[in-house]
Design a protein around this motif. Sequence first.
Motif, PDB file in Angstrom:
ATOM      1  N   UNK A 534       0.833  -1.226  -0.018  1.00  0.00           N
ATOM      2  CA  UNK A 534       0.172  -0.101   0.120  1.00  0.00           C
ATOM      3  C   UNK A 534       0.724   1.313  -0.154  1.00  0.00           C
ATOM      4  N   UNK A 535       2.191   1.053  -0.224  1.00  0.00           N
ATOM      5  CA  UNK A 535       2.870   2.281  -0.056  1.00  0.00           C
ATOM      6  C   UNK A 535       2.781   3.318  -0.902  1.00  0.00           C
ATOM      7  N   UNK A 536       2.038   3.053  -2.232  1.00  0.00           N
ATOM      8  CA  UNK A 536       1.833   4.114  -3.315  1.00  0.00           C
ATOM      9  C   UNK A 536       0.548   4.582  -3.004  1.00  0.00           C
ATOM     10  N   UNK A 537      -0.113   4.160  -2.096  1.00  0.00           N
ATOM     11  CA  UNK A 537      -1.505   4.644  -1.583  1.00  0.00           C
ATOM     12  C   UNK A 537      -1.396   5.795  -0.360  1.00  0.00           C
ATOM     13  N   UNK A 538      -0.181   5.945  -0.008  1.00  0.00           N
ATOM     14  CA  UNK A 538      -0.273   6.958   0.976  1.00  0.00           C
ATOM     15  C   UNK A 538      -0.241   8.158   0.481  1.00  0.00           C
ATOM     16  N   UNK A 539      -1.278   9.122   1.311  1.00  0.00           N
ATOM     17  CA  UNK A 539      -1.844  10.377   0.825  1.00  0.00           C
ATOM     18  C   UNK A 539      -0.839  11.296   1.224  1.00  0.00           C
ATOM     19  N   UNK A 540      -0.640  12.404   0.317  1.00  0.00           N
ATOM     20  CA  UNK A 540       0.241  13.433   0.456  1.00  0.00           C
ATOM     21  C   UNK A 540      -0.636  14.653   0.784  1.00  0.00           C
ATOM     22  N   UNK A 541      -0.442  15.195   1.778  1.00  0.00           N
ATOM     23  CA  UNK A 541      -1.265  16.651   2.477  1.00  0.00           C
ATOM     24  C   UNK A 541      -0.570  17.656   1.810  1.00  0.00           C
ATOM     25  N   UNK A 542       0.609  17.930   1.435  1.00  0.00           N
ATOM     26  CA  UNK A 542       1.316  18.820   0.932  1.00  0.00           C
ATOM     27  C   UNK A 542       2.695  18.772   1.469  1.00  0.00           C
ATOM     28  N   UNK A 543       3.531  19.972   1.343  1.00  0.00           N
ATOM     29  CA  UNK A 543       4.820  19.970   1.600  1.00  0.00           C
ATOM     30  C   UNK A 543       5.049  21.553   2.215  1.00  0.00           C
ATOM     31  N   UNK A 544       6.181  21.497   2.787  1.00  0.00           N
ATOM     32  CA  UNK A 544       6.818  22.437   3.435  1.00  0.00           C
ATOM     33  C   UNK A 544       8.085  22.867   2.952  1.00  0.00           C
ATOM     34  N   UNK A 545       8.170  23.999   2.153  1.00  0.00           N
ATOM     35  CA  UNK A 545       9.666  24.479   1.702  1.00  0.00           C
ATOM     36  C   UNK A 545      10.116  25.699   2.539  1.00  0.00           C
ATOM     37  N   UNK A 546      11.541  25.460   2.951  1.00  0.00           N
ATOM     38  CA  UNK A 546      11.937  26.474   3.661  1.00  0.00           C
ATOM     39  C   UNK A 546      11.122  27.152   4.763  1.00  0.00           C
ATOM     40  N   UNK A 547      10.419  26.119   5.561  1.00  0.00           N
ATOM     41  CA  UNK A 547       9.288  26.847   6.414  1.00  0.00           C
ATOM     42  C   UNK A 547       8.174  27.042   5.979  1.00  0.00           C
ATOM     43  N   UNK A 548       7.742  27.308   4.604  1.00  0.00           N
ATOM     44  CA  UNK A 548       6.580  27.898   3.992  1.00  0.00           C
ATOM     45  C   UNK A 548       5.806  26.611   3.738  1.00  0.00           C
ATOM     46  N   UNK A 549       4.524  26.759   4.379  1.00  0.00           N
ATOM     47  CA  UNK A 549       3.531  25.561   4.150  1.00  0.00           C
ATOM     48  C   UNK A 549       2.771  25.780   2.765  1.00  0.00           C
ATOM     49  N   UNK A 550       2.746  24.553   2.182  1.00  0.00           N
ATOM     50  CA  UNK A 550       2.033  24.563   1.005  1.00  0.00           C
ATOM     51  C   UNK A 550       1.191  23.331   0.722  1.00  0.00           C
ATOM     52  N   UNK A 551       0.105  23.648   1.012  1.00  0.00           N
ATOM     53  CA  UNK A 551      -1.015  22.326   1.027  1.00  0.00           C
ATOM     54  C   UNK A 551      -1.002  21.900  -0.467  1.00  0.00           C
ATOM     55  N   UNK A 552      -1.631  20.603  -0.667  1.00  0.00           N
ATOM     56  CA  UNK A 552      -1.822  20.233  -2.083  1.00  0.00           C
ATOM     57  C   UNK A 552      -2.874  20.908  -2.927  1.00  0.00           C
ATOM     58  N   UNK A 553      -4.033  21.313  -1.902  1.00  0.00           N
ATOM     59  CA  UNK A 553      -5.242  22.196  -2.394  1.00  0.00           C
ATOM     60  C   UNK A 553      -4.750  23.350  -2.800  1.00  0.00           C
ATOM     61  N   UNK A 554      -3.598  23.989  -2.417  1.00  0.00           N
ATOM     62  CA  UNK A 554      -3.363  25.247  -2.994  1.00  0.00           C
ATOM     63  C   UNK A 554      -3.293  25.519  -4.415  1.00  0.00           C
ATOM     64  N   UNK A 555      -4.041  26.854  -4.848  1.00  0.00           N
ATOM     65  CA  UNK A 555      -4.106  27.000  -6.135  1.00  0.00           C
ATOM     66  C   UNK A 555      -2.552  27.190  -6.979  1.00  0.00           C
TER      67      UNK A 555
END
Length: 555
Positions: A534-555
């Motif tokens: 099931x490893x390929x099915x792990x869901x990604x909420x988003x990322x943080x880049x240099x402390x800046x939060x960037x969710x997947x749903x971000x435009x």
Amino acid sequence: MKSRTVIFSAKKIITMNRSRPYATHVAVRDGRILAVGTLDEMSGWDDATLDNSFADKTLMPGFVEGHAHLLEGSMWEHVYVGYFDRCDPDGKVWPGLKSIDDVVARLAAAARELGDPSQPLLAWGFDPIFFGNGPRMSAHDLDRVSTQRPVVILHMSNHLLNVNRATLARVGIDRHTAIDGVPRDDNGDPSGELQEFAAMFPVLQLLRETVGFNFGEDRNAARNFANIARRVGITTSTDLANPLSETGIANLRAATDDPAFPIRLIPAFAPLLFKGQEGPAHLKAVCEYNTDKLRFGLVKLVIDGSIQGFTARLRWPHYYQNPGNTGSSGNGLWLLPPSQLASQLASYHREGFQVHMHTNGDEASEVAIDAVSQVLAMHPRQGHRHTLQHAQMVDGAQLARMAELGLCANFFSNHIYYWGDAHYAKTMGPERAQRMNPAASALRCGVPFGMHSDAPVTPLGPLFTAWCATNRLTLSGRVLGESERISVADALHAITLGTAWTLKMDHEIGSIECGKFADFAVLEDDPLVVAPERLKDVRVWGTVLGGRVMPVHQA
């Protein structure tokens, strides 16, 4: 003004740092990691703000994609005609096409929407190896789409393309054209399939002039690519073949200078148009533009072609089933002649650059290993970390030599799923296919390695890539090379710190520890807890880049 410190809490932090493998909190200041541990251990940092946004999530180091292309951000402007269902950047799923007739039908529909009959139609994603042992696509097939409009299909591998007769006439390729990589039909005319850069170049030039096709040098391609990468947890990616033109560099600088640009980008210089010392001098000048989010200094040399396209160079006994389209040698094509490789490699090696060499077949890997050995004998240099990209057919003896020479590998593990059945039955044969992308053997031999998608060849998705290396399942469900399976932990290391090592950025990214960039993949599930299948099915909420939060749903 004093910098603000933010402490992120998480259900679990997988650090990839062996001295502190797990934690619950990470402190960030000035875009870098200040501390990792428990909340109590953070108490010494004054005026810190606690952020519980990730309290129910798992944090990992941001994923590192070591072999992808900005083309992934621009190809969706054209028609997708691949075998597999594929999701475009807007979320629309394009069904895969299972026959040449299906491909022609989709192209005909697209042609009707274009209007101007002289405007070329470009499609991508095609691969004839999935269509059985029947006749390969010909110019006559694409003539059914149009006899006036140039029609071009770029293969899934990007190493071949198909065209109609209108395209051949437009670029001046006919029965008298003396270029290796132009197969002929029974009448001696070009079949409509063009293999590798020398044969493809006139068509690519036509597309550049008419539909603006390029290798991801425009600003929008970089932005589209970066947003796709963010959705799958990537915070650092290569563009592993970029001409680094003046316009392209300016566009990349403008794109990455935007604070909202969500990844760190590492273009690799492809010196196709430079001779002698012009290439190293150009790259040295370009490195003056390096920033935290745009990093130059890699070089890409392409030695052979595509295994599934039968243009890669394989050692004896060569191809398991030869379809008769493997170049004049009957064993693929050399894109960089072996006699020239050592001198090209040496010119960049002497200047301190890191060279990444595309080697799909084991003969190409052997030539690359020999060249590195020769160059190091003349110009010793520790810590070069030159890397074989793909290296899909390397065997144990080659891996042992790679370890001795300090070479790295970056395996194309996605190939196991997408083309494993074809390699088993058609290209390598059952025995050699078992060892393709040999991650477990690399671990045993001590060869540092990463893993990649080669997007747009296969979709960006490091967790899928890790799933491929862990499970080694083909499209049909066959386990291909059980002894080359690696653990989930080793696969996660490969898509983070392992790939960072192959890019000489392991001191900045790839693990969550003090001093490194605060780059995280934010996951809804714990990849070390879910079942390996099931490893390929792990869901990604988003990322943080240099402390800046960037969710997947971000435009």
